[in-house]
Enzyme design. Structure first.
Site, PDB file in Angstrom:
ATOM      1  N   GLN A   1      -3.124 -12.114   7.885  1.00  0.00           N
ATOM      2  CA  GLN A   1      -3.266 -11.891   6.505  1.00  0.00           C
ATOM      3  C   GLN A   1      -2.530 -12.795   5.642  1.00  0.00           C
ATOM      4  OE1 GLN A   1      -2.688  -7.824   4.599  1.00  0.00           O
ATOM      5  NE2 GLN A   1      -0.704  -8.778   4.275  1.00  0.00           N
TER       6      GLN A   1
ATOM      7  N   MET B   1       0.796  -0.987   0.009  1.00  0.00           N
ATOM      8  CA  MET B   1       0.143  -0.080   0.029  1.00  0.00           C
ATOM      9  C   MET B   1       0.986   1.233   0.063  1.00  0.00           C
ATOM     10  SD  MET B   1      -3.689  -0.614   2.133  1.00  0.00           S
ATOM     11  CE  MET B   1      -2.651  -0.332   3.746  1.00  0.00           C
TER      12      MET B   1
ATOM     13  N   GLN C   1     -10.592  -2.315   2.243  1.00  0.00           N
ATOM     14  CA  GLN C   1     -10.116  -3.159   3.345  1.00  0.00           C
ATOM     15  C   GLN C   1     -10.116  -2.018   4.655  1.00  0.00           C
ATOM     16  OE1 GLN C   1      -6.066  -4.167   1.613  1.00  0.00           O
ATOM     17  NE2 GLN C   1      -5.220  -3.298   3.681  1.00  0.00           N
TER      18      GLN C   1
ATOM     19  N   HIS D   1       8.673   0.977   3.826  1.00  0.00           N
ATOM     20  CA  HIS D   1       9.843   0.818   5.071  1.00  0.00           C
ATOM     21  C   HIS D   1      10.538  -0.399   4.717  1.00  0.00           C
ATOM     22  CE1 HIS D   1       7.426  -2.399   6.952  1.00  0.00           C
ATOM     23  NE2 HIS D   1       6.374  -1.431   6.945  1.00  0.00           N
TER      24      HIS D   1
ATOM     25  N   GLY E   1      11.029  -3.161   5.862  1.00  0.00           N
ATOM     26  CA  GLY E   1      10.285  -4.415   5.807  1.00  0.00           C
ATOM     27  C   GLY E   1       9.703  -4.643   4.227  1.00  0.00           C
ATOM     28  N   HIS E   2       9.349  -3.561   3.767  1.00  0.00           N
ATOM     29  CA  HIS E   2       8.794  -3.852   2.205  1.00  0.00           C
ATOM     30  C   HIS E   2      10.192  -4.320   1.513  1.00  0.00           C
ATOM     31  CE1 HIS E   2       5.449  -1.404   3.819  1.00  0.00           C
ATOM     32  NE2 HIS E   2       4.695  -2.239   3.439  1.00  0.00           N
TER      33      HIS E   2
ATOM     34  N   SER F   1       6.497  -0.689  10.627  1.00  0.00           N
ATOM     35  CA  SER F   1       5.090  -0.460  10.075  1.00  0.00           C
ATOM     36  C   SER F   1       5.006   0.934   9.519  1.00  0.00           C
ATOM     37  CB  SER F   1       4.057  -0.874  11.332  1.00  0.00           C
ATOM     38  OG  SER F   1       2.659  -0.451  11.106  1.00  0.00           O
TER      39      SER F   1
END
Length: 281
Positions: free
Chosen positions: A155, A30, A61, A34, A36-37, A187
């Site tokens: 998820q 989305m 969502q 950060h 993590g992506h 996050s």
């Protein structure tokens, strides 16, 4: 990196790669990326010949009182980061592209059972929105492999179940949660935290770790859950849920279960943070 908001452009490029016998990995996001992506994209690049990413803030969502309008849009910075990480194709559709008839007239994908507990109970319809958009993106990109973060454990299981139930020929890979030095899971919503809240936020992981340690030592689920909730409240959190579940089904954990996962969601300030720990005993 090629960027397009049009479905036909994405399909044309993927077909060209397929015609040469090359493989495709996919990382849906989305945006507001950060580390993590970025880790997902780098891992994807190690798995396949080409990496496709998507950025779409999916209105389906988000609940009525959630942060759809406030969700940060940082396309320029995201594009630069994706290119550096190895993505070659970026899909950036608008809601009109993905839902041309509007949300009310859209066909939905709903994964029963597993979608209705935990975050699904707190955010009704959330996982219907997730499953629908991910299914649409899978049909557009048609990847060999798709990668998701283990931080969003529920998820990940919803998507794995959908892929299995619909016989989609896609391998779903979960990638370990990337954390800040404090232990806080990375996050996009960490940006909502004040300095004081961010200093307190690692208590979420600490509470989960303490729960797991106690359970491994034979303490009861109920006792460890209550202790962890008390620690969260003392740190300034308002717990949404903190539960021990079977790691594969997300059913309520039983004393005889060995594969366990602790899942938590809690509010601190304006942010709702989630985290989990998968372990065996």
């Amino acid at each position: 990196m090629i960027t397009s908001a049009h479905i036909d452009d994405i399909r044309t490029q993927v077909r060209a790669w397929r015609a040469k016998g090359e493989t495709v990995a996919f990382v849906p996001t989305m945006g507001n990326l950060h580390q993590g992506h970025i880790t997902l994209v780098k891992e994807a690049a190690s798995k396949c010949d080409h990496v496709v990413a998507s950025i779409f803030v999916n209105p389906m969502q988000f609940g009525q009182n959630e942060d759809l309008d406030a969700y940060p849009r940082t396309l320029a910075a995201d594009s630069e980061a994706l290119t550096a990480a190895g993505a070659e194709l970026l899909f950036t559709p608008t809601p009109a592209v993905m839902y041309p008839k509007g949300l009310e007239q859209q066909t939905y994908v709903e994964v029963p059972g597993i979608s209705n507990v935990l975050c699904g109970a707190s955010r009704p319809g959330h996982f219907r929105g997730v499953a629908t958009i991910v299914c649409k993106l899978f049909n557009i990109v048609q990847p060999d492999v798709a990668l998701f973060g283990n931080k969003d454990y529920q998820q990940l299981l919803v998507i794995k179940t959908m892929v299995e139930d619909l016989s989609l020929p896609i391998e779903i890979i979960g990638v370990d949660t990337i954390r800040e030095d404090s232990g806080l899971a990375m996050s996009s919503r960490n940006g909502y935290l004040t300095a004081a809240e961010k200093a307190a936020a690692p208590a979420l992981k600490q509470a989960i770790d303490a729960m797991a340690a106690g359970i491994k030592q034979g303490e009861s689920f109920e006792q460890m859950t209550e202790q962890a909730k008390a620690c969260l409240v003392a740190a300034g959190f308002t717990p949404d849920y903190l539960e021990i579940r079977h790691a594969h089904t997300l059913e309520q954990a039983q004393n005889q279960d060995h594969a366990l996962v602790i899942l938590a969601a809690a509010y601190i300030g304006k942010a709702r943070l989630i985290d989990n720990l998968r372990f065996d005993r």
